[in-house]
Design an enzyme around this catalytic site. Structure first.
Site, PDB file in Angstrom:
ATOM      1  N   LYS A   1       0.842  -1.208   0.000  1.00  0.00           N
ATOM      2  CA  LYS A   1       0.000   0.000   0.000  1.00  0.00           C
ATOM      3  C   LYS A   1       0.877   1.259   0.000  1.00  0.00           C
ATOM      4  CE  LYS A   1      -2.895   2.729   3.092  1.00  0.00           C
ATOM      5  NZ  LYS A   1      -4.027   3.062   2.220  1.00  0.00           N
TER       6      LYS A   1
ATOM      7  N   HIS B   1     -15.252   8.442  -7.179  1.00  0.00           N
ATOM      8  CA  HIS B   1     -13.923   7.828  -7.253  1.00  0.00           C
ATOM      9  C   HIS B   1     -12.977   8.573  -8.184  1.00  0.00           C
ATOM     10  CE1 HIS B   1     -15.397   4.172  -5.157  1.00  0.00           C
ATOM     11  NE2 HIS B   1     -14.250   4.416  -4.590  1.00  0.00           N
TER      12      HIS B   1
ATOM     13  N   CYS C   1     -21.460   8.145  -3.583  1.00  0.00           N
ATOM     14  CA  CYS C   1     -20.982   7.407  -2.395  1.00  0.00           C
ATOM     15  C   CYS C   1     -20.315   8.434  -1.469  1.00  0.00           C
ATOM     16  CB  CYS C   1     -20.012   6.298  -2.839  1.00  0.00           C
ATOM     17  SG  CYS C   1     -19.527   5.160  -1.525  1.00  0.00           S
TER      18      CYS C   1
ATOM     19  N   SER D   1     -19.542  10.419   4.575  1.00  0.00           N
ATOM     20  CA  SER D   1     -18.165  10.729   4.968  1.00  0.00           C
ATOM     21  C   SER D   1     -17.630  11.928   4.196  1.00  0.00           C
ATOM     22  CB  SER D   1     -17.252   9.519   4.749  1.00  0.00           C
ATOM     23  OG  SER D   1     -17.274   9.109   3.410  1.00  0.00           O
TER      24      SER D   1
HETATM   25  C1  LIG Z   1     -17.175   2.088   0.889  1.00  0.00           C
HETATM   26  N1  LIG Z   1     -16.332   0.930   0.850  1.00  0.00           N
HETATM   27  C2  LIG Z   1     -16.029   0.223   1.989  1.00  0.00           C
HETATM   28  C3  LIG Z   1     -15.911  -1.171   1.909  1.00  0.00           C
HETATM   29  N2  LIG Z   1     -15.609  -1.911   2.998  1.00  0.00           N
HETATM   30  C4  LIG Z   1     -15.437  -1.310   4.170  1.00  0.00           C
HETATM   31  N3  LIG Z   1     -15.140  -2.052   5.253  1.00  0.00           N
HETATM   32  N4  LIG Z   1     -15.517   0.037   4.296  1.00  0.00           N
HETATM   33  C5  LIG Z   1     -15.817   0.831   3.232  1.00  0.00           C
HETATM   34  O1  LIG Z   1     -15.895   2.049   3.393  1.00  0.00           O
HETATM   35  N5  LIG Z   1     -16.090  -1.791   0.732  1.00  0.00           N
HETATM   36  C6  LIG Z   1     -16.516  -1.103  -0.446  1.00  0.00           C
HETATM   37  C7  LIG Z   1     -16.157   0.319  -0.465  1.00  0.00           C
HETATM   38  C8  LIG Z   1     -14.756   0.547  -0.988  1.00  0.00           C
HETATM   39  N6  LIG Z   1     -13.749   0.051  -0.080  1.00  0.00           N
HETATM   40  C9  LIG Z   1     -12.891   0.852   0.618  1.00  0.00           C
HETATM   41  C10 LIG Z   1     -12.056   0.224   1.510  1.00  0.00           C
HETATM   42  C11 LIG Z   1     -11.113   0.969   2.228  1.00  0.00           C
HETATM   43  C12 LIG Z   1     -11.029   2.328   2.059  1.00  0.00           C
HETATM   44  C13 LIG Z   1     -10.001   3.120   2.789  1.00  0.00           C
HETATM   45  O2  LIG Z   1      -9.907   4.302   2.555  1.00  0.00           O
HETATM   46  N7  LIG Z   1      -9.190   2.475   3.630  1.00  0.00           N
HETATM   47  C14 LIG Z   1      -8.136   3.162   4.292  1.00  0.00           C
HETATM   48  C15 LIG Z   1      -8.047   2.617   5.678  1.00  0.00           C
HETATM   49  C16 LIG Z   1      -7.348   3.611   6.493  1.00  0.00           C
HETATM   50  C17 LIG Z   1      -7.550   3.498   7.976  1.00  0.00           C
HETATM   51  O3  LIG Z   1      -8.467   2.926   8.498  1.00  0.00           O
HETATM   52  N8  LIG Z   1      -6.632   4.076   8.646  1.00  0.00           N
HETATM   53  C18 LIG Z   1      -6.599   4.168  10.060  1.00  0.00           C
HETATM   54  C19 LIG Z   1      -5.184   4.291  10.495  1.00  0.00           C
HETATM   55  C20 LIG Z   1      -4.467   3.098  10.182  1.00  0.00           C
HETATM   56  C21 LIG Z   1      -2.999   3.149  10.531  1.00  0.00           C
HETATM   57  O4  LIG Z   1      -2.250   2.407   9.963  1.00  0.00           O
HETATM   58  N9  LIG Z   1      -2.578   4.010  11.398  1.00  0.00           N
HETATM   59  C22 LIG Z   1      -1.212   4.114  11.777  1.00  0.00           C
HETATM   60  C23 LIG Z   1      -0.825   5.564  11.964  1.00  0.00           C
HETATM   61  C24 LIG Z   1      -1.307   6.442  10.876  1.00  0.00           C
HETATM   62  C25 LIG Z   1      -0.950   7.913  11.109  1.00  0.00           C
HETATM   63  O5  LIG Z   1      -0.386   8.262  12.120  1.00  0.00           O
HETATM   64  O6  LIG Z   1      -1.263   8.695  10.199  1.00  0.00           O
HETATM   65  C26 LIG Z   1      -1.036   3.421  13.100  1.00  0.00           C
HETATM   66  O7  LIG Z   1      -2.033   3.174  13.776  1.00  0.00           O
HETATM   67  O8  LIG Z   1       0.108   3.149  13.396  1.00  0.00           O
HETATM   68  C27 LIG Z   1      -7.279   5.451  10.512  1.00  0.00           C
HETATM   69  O9  LIG Z   1      -7.819   6.145   9.681  1.00  0.00           O
HETATM   70  O10 LIG Z   1      -7.265   5.708  11.714  1.00  0.00           O
HETATM   71  C28 LIG Z   1      -6.839   2.939   3.541  1.00  0.00           C
HETATM   72  O11 LIG Z   1      -6.084   3.917   3.421  1.00  0.00           O
HETATM   73  O12 LIG Z   1      -6.575   1.821   3.063  1.00  0.00           O
HETATM   74  C29 LIG Z   1     -11.874   2.974   1.164  1.00  0.00           C
HETATM   75  C30 LIG Z   1     -12.828   2.231   0.456  1.00  0.00           C
HETATM   76  N1  LIG Z   2     -21.709   6.539   4.907  1.00  0.00           N
HETATM   77  C1  LIG Z   2     -20.640   5.884   4.209  1.00  0.00           C
HETATM   78  C2  LIG Z   2     -21.170   5.013   3.121  1.00  0.00           C
HETATM   79  C3  LIG Z   2     -20.141   4.428   2.212  1.00  0.00           C
HETATM   80  S1  LIG Z   2     -20.726   3.119   1.276  1.00  0.00           S
HETATM   81  C4  LIG Z   2     -19.699   6.905   3.630  1.00  0.00           C
HETATM   82  O1  LIG Z   2     -20.161   7.989   3.322  1.00  0.00           O
HETATM   83  O2  LIG Z   2     -18.494   6.644   3.489  1.00  0.00           O
HETATM   84 ZN   LIG Z   3     -21.185   3.808  -0.845  1.00  0.00          ZN
END
Ligand SMILES: CN1c2c(nc(N)[nH]c2=O)NC[C@@H]1CNc1ccc(C(=O)N[C@@H](CCC(=O)N[C@@H](CCC(=O)N[C@@H](CCC(=O)O)C(=O)O)C(=O)O)C(=O)O)cc1
Ligand SMILES: N[C@@H](CCS)C(=O)O
Ligand SMILES: [Zn+2]
Length: 757
Positions: free
Chosen positions: A21, A689, A721, A428
């Protein structure tokens, strides 16, 4: 004891700490080169190989460490490139351009992968597409695999030609004609792989599980044309369902296919083998280790499959039901779950490798091992009082029904003070670095709860201020406190576990940490009321309460395997129901309960769909049925096919439904109108997107298009979305245009220059 052989079908690609990533995101920002990106991916792949070697897996996949997506890489390998990207040279830049869009060329569309929360890129074949293979990188990967693992172990993966055609959007020609252009290249490719001396090749044909969409003509054209008469053994791989009678009979009759890999965790694979037999001269790949759930196999399942194999199959091997990409890397990193009653039964990709060996040993006759596995489950059962499965005790018929029908509710809700064509967003707002830092500091104890909440409130105030300034009508608080729409709720409920490093790829570089349901679900305290209240106090306009629905929480978590999904969904529904009540008490007049995963949980086969949709919609109705008539209940769904579950969506009985629609013109809308859908509707007016800012004209004509299908009072205006993956400047510019486009249409309606139907 004879040793039973083992295989894998793929390993997580993100790496133990999401290294891919971070490399991808650096690459896209221009901070690292092609070579550096590939080196990083190769290192991750190597660490996966090492783990599999250490676990003595006999066949380990190579050539499948896709940088973004399997279907995308394979369309790129074969040079399947739509005209808008043909000006670019083949290579990584062009592949990522297809995935993410470039200079005004829209990205390929993204779709849910079969029944999972992984997304694939939909290849396109148009009149200008000329198949021009580009497989140097792939062959290099295989060579690296052979050097590292040896030619007996390294097993190249190829996405089968029938599946590639099946998943491609063809705008010129037919499935057969596109297949015919691909086949000579597949033949060459397999011949080239054969020359590299590997013992076996896996041909992944996930299209086989779509057994109700007849693909037998494609299979019988493709395979005789591509399989070498000599060379590596061909392993035909399917996953996520059984392959149906017709495809099964075809597969077992193919002389050149030496191994058939089938999913024993979903569908009715054993019934097929029972009915049609399994040839003695072929090997069965027994996909009995669940590659889509972290719960370890149940001892009864091991015994059942073991007895079955002894009775019906001569040659077999043990393997996961599919690629392990749907699982996080290593459970042993989850220090906070150490000592938890569930921890000895939870297995991520690394632990699945031991599980494969454990099952192979049991089937080879090690009954003590089975006993010790059964004991582990027993200890767990003793420590939890779950699985009561007595649904009728906790709810009554009335709980599933709003107290008045939609028409009456609609009168009571009015437009909540909003004008015609109310504008809103899906929930969001941009998840900025500042927000992530705030959450991370709070998690690590660097800041107090009070400081954290003050930080979140600042974000909420900013989001409300922006929405007020833009002139949106129904506002949202922006979800700044949520890492993810599912994980956030798992943190608030009991009965679900959450991980610190349990990342699974969802699409491209984006990952999720699916929660783990381990026992009965309770909601000990309100989950969203504080943030709603903070937001509502800042504005006279209605703020939407924002919840994730029970089916989406279930489908995007790892559920218990020994308790029905319906039971788990209903427990989640009760928790959401309580939250709806508390939001109402706090003065919330509009509540959105998101269900984007409703469709993806639907069985692939017709016969299972009705009962799934019955309990899934019931779960949603249980979550929302207690809302007052005056409370406007919304839902939102995205990135799925709606056409085969419209009746079910209607039965959800929401007051408004905002759906992702930006790429399908009015087709989805018309289909809803055709079934007599008469409730509020918010088809997305632009694609969130894309970083491209949609123009006022574009959205004005979209809204007018919607009005040719729907009465104006039924329509709400929103993006397709949530906006969490966008930046603030993109968000503001896009919403500003959306509001302006809506205002123009409103003015024209009021001046009667267009007449709403
Ligand atoms: C709407 N969608 C979703 C799906 N599934 C879900 N479970 N959620 C969804 O919203 N499926 C369909 C669609 C499209 N799918 C996605 C999936 C994932 C993302 C996304 O943006 N993911 C982020 C996740 C980021 C996250 O949660 N970050 C955490 C922090 C994590 C971390 O590593 N933190 C570090 C420190 C970071 C710092 O200091 O800056 C740590 O803890 O050490 C957070 O936000 O707190 C991604 O980037 O992958 C979008 C659509
Ligand atoms: N309330 C959520 C739905 C994503 S499917 C958002 O706005 O991210
Ligand atoms: Zn959605």
């Amino acid at each position: 004891m004879t040793r039973i052989s083992t295989s894998t079908l793929g390993f997580p690609r993100m790496g133990p700490n999401r290294e891919l990533k971070f490399s991808l995101e650096k690459y896209w920002k221009g901070e690292i080169s092609d070579i550096e990106l590939l080196n990083s991916a190769n290192e991750i792949e190597k660490s996966g190989w090492k783990l599999q070697m250490e676990a003595s897996i006999d066949r380990i996949t190579v050539g499948d460490h896709y940088l973004y997506d399997m279907v995308l890489t394979w369309s790129d390998n074969l040079g399947l490139c739509p005209s808008r990207f043909q000006h670019m040279d083949a290579g990584l830049k062009r592949m990522f351009a297809m995935a993410r869009g470039v200079d005004g060329s829209e990205a390929l569309s993204m779709k849910k992968w079969i029944t999972s929360n992984y997304h694939y890129m939909v290849p396109e074949y148009d009149e200008s597409t000329v198949i021009k293979p580009n497989i140097e990188l792939y062959l290099n990967d295989i060579k690296r695999g052979i050097d590292f693992l040896g030619a007996q172990t390294a097993t190249p993966v190829v996405l089968g030609p029938v599946s590639l055609v099946f998943f491609t959007k063809i705008s010129h020609g037919t499935d057969e004609s596109v297949l015919a252009t691909l086949l000579p290249h597949y033949k060459n490719l397999l011949a080239t792989i054969a020359e590299m001396g590997v013992a076996e090749v896996q041909i992944h044909e996930p299209a086989l599980v779509f057994a109700e969409q007849n693909i037998s003509h494609l299979l019988s054209i493709a395979y005789p044309a591509i399989l070498p008469k000599q060379g590596p053994i061909i392993n035909l791989v399917s996953f996520m369902e059984d392959i149906g009678e017709e495809n099964y009979q075809w597969a077992i009759s193919q002389a050149e296919i030496g191994i058939i890999s089938l999913d024993f965790t979903r569908g009715h694979t054993m019934d097929l083998i029972h009915k049609f037999g399994f040839p003695q001269d072929k090997t069965l790949g027994v996909g009995m280790i669940d590659s889509r759930n972290v719960w370890t196999i149940q001892p009864e399942k091991v015994s059942e499959v073991s007895d079955f194999l002894k009775a019906h199959v001569v040659k077999f091997r043990i393997q996961p039901s599919g690629s392990l990409q749907y699982l996080p890397w290593d459970f042993s990193c989850e220090k906070e779950l150490e000592g938890h009653p569930a921890s000895s039964l939870l297995s991520f990709a690394k632990q699945k490798l031991s599980e494969i060996q454990m099952v192979a040993q049991v089937i080879a006759g090690d009954m003590l091992l089975l006993k010790s596995h059964a004991d582990t489950w027993e200890v767990f059962y003793k420590s939890v009082a779950s699985g009561t499965n007595q649904p009728n005790k906790r709810w009554t018929e009335q709980d599933f029904v709003r107290s008045e029908p939609f028409e009456k509710r609609n009168e009571k809700q009015g437009l909540l003070g909003s004008p015609l064509l109310p504008t809103t967003t899906i929930g969001s707002f941009p998840q900025t670095k500042e927000i992530r830092r705030l959450r991370s500091q709070y998690r690590s104890g660097k800041i107090t709860k009070a400081v954290y909440e003050a930080g979140i409130d600042k974000q909420i105030a900013y989001a409300i201020g922006i929405q007020e300034a833009l002139g949106l009508d129904i506002l949202v608080h922006g979800e700044a406190e949520r890492t993810d729409m599912v994980e956030f709720f798992a943190h608030q409920m009991t009965g679900l576990l959450f991980t610190s490093n349990g990342w699974v790829q969802s699409f491209g570089s984006r990952c999720v940490r699916p929660p783990i349901i381990w026992t009965d679900i309770q909601r000990p305290h309100p989950m969203t009321v504080r943030e709603f209240t903070v937001a509502q106090e800042l504005t006279e306009k209605p703020v939407k309460g924002m919840l994730t629905g029970p089916i989406t929480i279930l489908n995007w978590s790892f559920p218990r395997i020994d308790i029905s999904r319906k039971e788990q969904a209903f427990q989640l529904a009760l928790a959401i129901r309580q939250e709806v009540k508390d939001l109402e008490t706090a003065g919330c007049r509009v509540i959105q309960v998101d269900e984007p995963a409703l469709r993806e949980g639907m069985p692939l086969r017709q016969h299972g769909r009705e009962s799934y949709l019955q309990w899934a919609v019931d779960a949603f109705r249980l979550a929302t049925g207690g809302a007052k008539s005056e409370t406007q209940i919304h839902t939102h769904m995205c990135y799925c096919e709606f056409k085969d579950c419209m009746g079910a969506i209607d039965r959800m009985d929401t007051d408004f439904n905002s759906i992702e629609n930006s790429r399908s013109d009015n087709a989805t809308l018309e289909a809803f109108v055709d079934i007599g859908y008469n409730k509020g509707f918010g088809p997305g007016v632009y694609d969130i997107h894309s970083p491209v800012i949609p123009t006022v004209d574009f959205m004005e004509s979209k809204i007018k298009g919607f009005l040719t299908c729907l009465p104006v009072n039924q329509l709400i205006v929103n993006p397709d979305c949530g906006l969490k993956t966008r930046t603030w400047p993109e968000t503001i510019d896009s919403l500003k245009n959306m509001v302006e486009a809506t205002a123009k249409v409103r003015a024209q309606i009021l001046a009667s220059s267009i007449s709403p139907s």
